[in-house]
Design an enzyme around this catalytic site. Sequence first.
Site, PDB file in Angstrom:
ATOM      1  CB  CYS A  50      -0.906  -0.025   1.235  1.00 30.38           C
ATOM      2  SG  CYS A  50      -1.773   1.523   1.544  1.00 30.38           S
ATOM      3  CD1 TRP A  83      -6.268  -3.772   4.895  1.00 29.45           C
ATOM      4  CD2 TRP A  83      -4.659  -4.796   3.719  1.00 29.45           C
ATOM      5  NE1 TRP A  83      -5.968  -2.984   3.810  1.00 29.45           N
ATOM      6  CE2 TRP A  83      -4.987  -3.580   3.081  1.00 29.45           C
ATOM      7  CE3 TRP A  83      -3.664  -5.609   3.173  1.00 29.45           C
ATOM      8  CZ2 TRP A  83      -4.366  -3.163   1.902  1.00 29.45           C
ATOM      9  CZ3 TRP A  83      -3.040  -5.194   2.002  1.00 29.45           C
ATOM     10  CH2 TRP A  83      -3.391  -3.994   1.370  1.00 29.45           C
ATOM     11  CB  THR A 117      -7.883   1.955   5.442  1.00 28.09           C
ATOM     12  OG1 THR A 117      -7.986   2.762   6.627  1.00 28.09           O
ATOM     13  CG2 THR A 117      -9.158   2.070   4.622  1.00 28.09           C
ATOM     14  CB  VAL A 118      -2.940  -0.583   6.018  1.00 28.10           C
ATOM     15  CG1 VAL A 118      -3.330  -1.817   6.775  1.00 28.10           C
ATOM     16  CG2 VAL A 118      -2.914  -0.854   4.510  1.00 28.10           C
ATOM     17  CE1 TYR A 181      -5.525   2.986  -5.400  1.00 26.65           C
ATOM     18  CE2 TYR A 181      -3.889   4.736  -5.455  1.00 26.65           C
ATOM     19  CZ  TYR A 181      -4.278   3.478  -5.059  1.00 26.65           C
ATOM     20  OH  TYR A 181      -3.419   2.692  -4.321  1.00 26.65           O
TER      21      TYR A 181
END
Length: 340
Positions: A50, A83, A117-118, A181
């Site tokens: 990421c 995740w 999220t990370v 993105y």
Amino acid sequence: MAEGEQGTYVKSGEEFVRDTDYVTTRITCDGADGFTPEAGRYRLVVARACPWANRAVIVRRLLGLEGAISMGMCGPTHDARSWTFDLDPGGRDPVLGYERLQEAYFALDPDYPKGITVPAIVDTTTGKLVTNDYPQMTLDLSTEWTDFHREGAPDLYPEALRDEIDAMAQTNFTEVNNGVYRCGFAGSQEAYDKAYRRLFTRLDELEEHLSTRRYLVGDTITEADVRLFTTLARFDAVYHGHFKCNRAKLIEFPALWAYTRDLFQTPGFGDTIDFPQIKEHYYVVHTEINPTRIVPQGPDVRGFLSPHGREQLGGRPFGDGTPPGPPPEAERVPPGHGAD
């Protein structure tokens, strides 16, 4: 949406819009949000794949915070739920005891409605998420954790340059970091064409900007460079093909490519990059774009280690500070996963 948010990315006919509604709790010296910097209390959970998490990994390395903030590593792929800690023995994070990062989010809020999220910072005393606000997170590592910085840590967010750094970082976020993105997850030809033009307009501007100066702001590495680097390092490997950002490869921008090589070869940057994990994440997880889940063999990344010649532009990478030492053994990128 930050990297790793579950759910549909591509919506037919629509332009990609990133969800930026994060858990904005901060860890600050004044404890305004109930959390103060404490060595050993917090765990930074990341994934090498990421780009947003990669920023936190780099800043933690440059500032020498490895001994104060432990780091948990998720694998490069995930399912619709979260995740996972599939790289760890038994598939559990050895500190938190979790199989999935979502457990920390649900410990904070059992009905947490957003994506998992990370990067994420977790309070190890409670197992609860503290924050996943990645832009503020790295700034706080620089400004609120100074008591735990290594000797010789660089000033990545110098007070005199903060307005300029913020402006540079914001423009690069909208046009480049998030711009790739918007290309990749565009839901219509019109949305893609617009995103494509904006992305390469900004890359052309950065090419000109960096042709006469070594770093984005001032004469040392700052937060602005960290934020741009993590996108550029992934550009040819995933964004050029997977996200259809294919007017030109990074290696076809002389100044940008040399700038990226310069940073890659700076301790704390390239030693955090794992190309196989990066490619596996994008090409396996984004099934709406790549339904076969076939991961390409290329490109050849050995060029990241070729001479860049940027020293002739002057600049002092760490200012009055020094480079960080080697990463801890347990945090080193596996042999053959970098540009070696």
